[in-house]
Write an enzyme that holds these catalytic residues in place. Structure first.
Site, PDB file in Angstrom:
ATOM      1  N   TYR A  71       0.540  -0.884   0.198  1.00 28.23           N
ATOM      2  CA  TYR A  71       0.147   0.003  -0.060  1.00 28.23           C
ATOM      3  C   TYR A  71       1.306   1.210  -0.370  1.00 28.23           C
ATOM      4  CZ  TYR A  71      -3.773  -2.887   1.636  1.00 28.23           C
ATOM      5  OH  TYR A  71      -5.382  -3.266   1.671  1.00 28.23           O
ATOM      6  N   GLY A 223     -17.342  -2.270  -3.287  1.00 29.60           N
ATOM      7  CA  GLY A 223     -18.253  -3.065  -4.503  1.00 29.60           C
ATOM      8  C   GLY A 223     -17.576  -2.802  -5.770  1.00 29.60           C
TER       9      GLY A 223
END
Length: 308
Positions: A71, A223
């Protein structure tokens, strides 16, 4: 709903091995950059704001932070931001990281770590960046359906050596979880899941609870937006429930996630302090039976992926 005075304690707790965490946690993926995560040319996020968000999260009772050494963006690393913001770490703070995926120094994706030496190198890099002598939870993230025995076994050896306290698995199938459990205890599963997302995971979510294993969904808010975040139009059913509770659609999605079982943990990520407060407050949102029926019907009608 009023968000300002609600802490993560309102979401309840779960135990990862011998570590108790509030069920609303924090995902660090969005901290290093503005916009889409993992973009090679990503605009680095504001350092001071990221540190503010992390400290505010802990102030709000968040004691479960999900991160990874991959990350990062130009100039920013999630692990090093966590280190700068929170070290010396609170005694109850659980930092979970993951190994397997790899990005080179320029930010391009490289082949997954497959050998014990490569995996140990990733564990040691997480230790260095976080400034720790051990990692609370390490998730082995994999691609495909092949055996994970060699890779998980390598992490189990690092657990025995004291570099790792607890192990989890990510992006896996039930048979791979069963295989891992023959090698070492598994405290959590991280798979993509959310309201209207991956309804094919419903049974696996329940099975994890029956085995006493935490299920930690990623992209529960985003999502299909995945690395881009929650960018699509919201379903009318979600908006209807949100209006009934004077809540946001994101809060409804997080509340639905937590309603899937006491073993389900949420790790919403944000670089926005106001969004953080709202996300944490979702742990206090109690959906009615009618709400759940409406949302469950929406969930079941979601399209299934072509492959798991």
């Amino acid at each position: 709903m009023t968000s300002q005075t609600i802490t993560a304690a309102a979401s309840g707790t779960w135990t990862l091995g011998d570590l108790t965490v509030n069920r609303i946690g924090f995902g660090a993926m969005r901290l290093p950059q503005e916009g889409k995560a993992f973009a090679v040319d990503a605009v680095p996020g504001d350092r001071d704001r990221a540190i503010e968000v992390l400290r505010r999260a802990v102030d709000l009772g968040v004691n479960h932070i999900d991160t990874a050494a991959f990350y990062f963006s130009p100039l920013r690393s999630a692990n090093e931001l966590i280190n700068r913001a929170l070290a010396p770490y609170p005694d109850d703070l659980v930092i979970a990281t993951k190994v397997g995926p790899c990005r080179d120094a320029a930010g391009h994706w490289a082949p997954h770590a497959l050998t014990p030496g490569q995996l140990r190198g990733q564990v040691e890099e997480n230790l260095r960046q976080l400034g720790r002598d051990h990692l609370d939870v390490v998730n082995l993230r994999i691609l495909g359906t092949d055996s994970i025995a060699e890779r998980f076994g390598a992490l189990a050896e690092l657990r025995e050596a004291g570099l790792i306290r607890h192990l989890g698995v990510s992006n896996i199938h039930p048979h791979q979880l069963a295989e891992a459990r023959t090698i070492a205890p598994v405290v959590c599963v991280q798979n993509q899941y959310g309201l209207g997302i991956r309804a094919d995971q419903d049974e696996f979510v329940r099975d994890c609870g029956e085995q006493g294993i935490a299920f930690v969904p990623f992209y529960a808010i985003a999502g299909t937006g995945r690395e881009r975040g929650n960018v699509g139009a919201e379903a009318p059913e979600v908006l209807e429930v949100a209006r009934a509770h004077d809540a946001s659609a994101v809060q409804v999605r997080l509340a639905w996630t937590l309603h899937q079982g006491p073993h389900v943990l949420a790790i919403p990520g944000t670089g926005n302090p106001d969004h953080l407060v709202s996300n944490v407050a979702a742990g206090a949102l109690r959906l009615t039976a009618a709400d759940l029926a409406t949302l469950d019907d929406l969930h079941r009608r979601s399209p299934l992926p072509s492959s798991a």
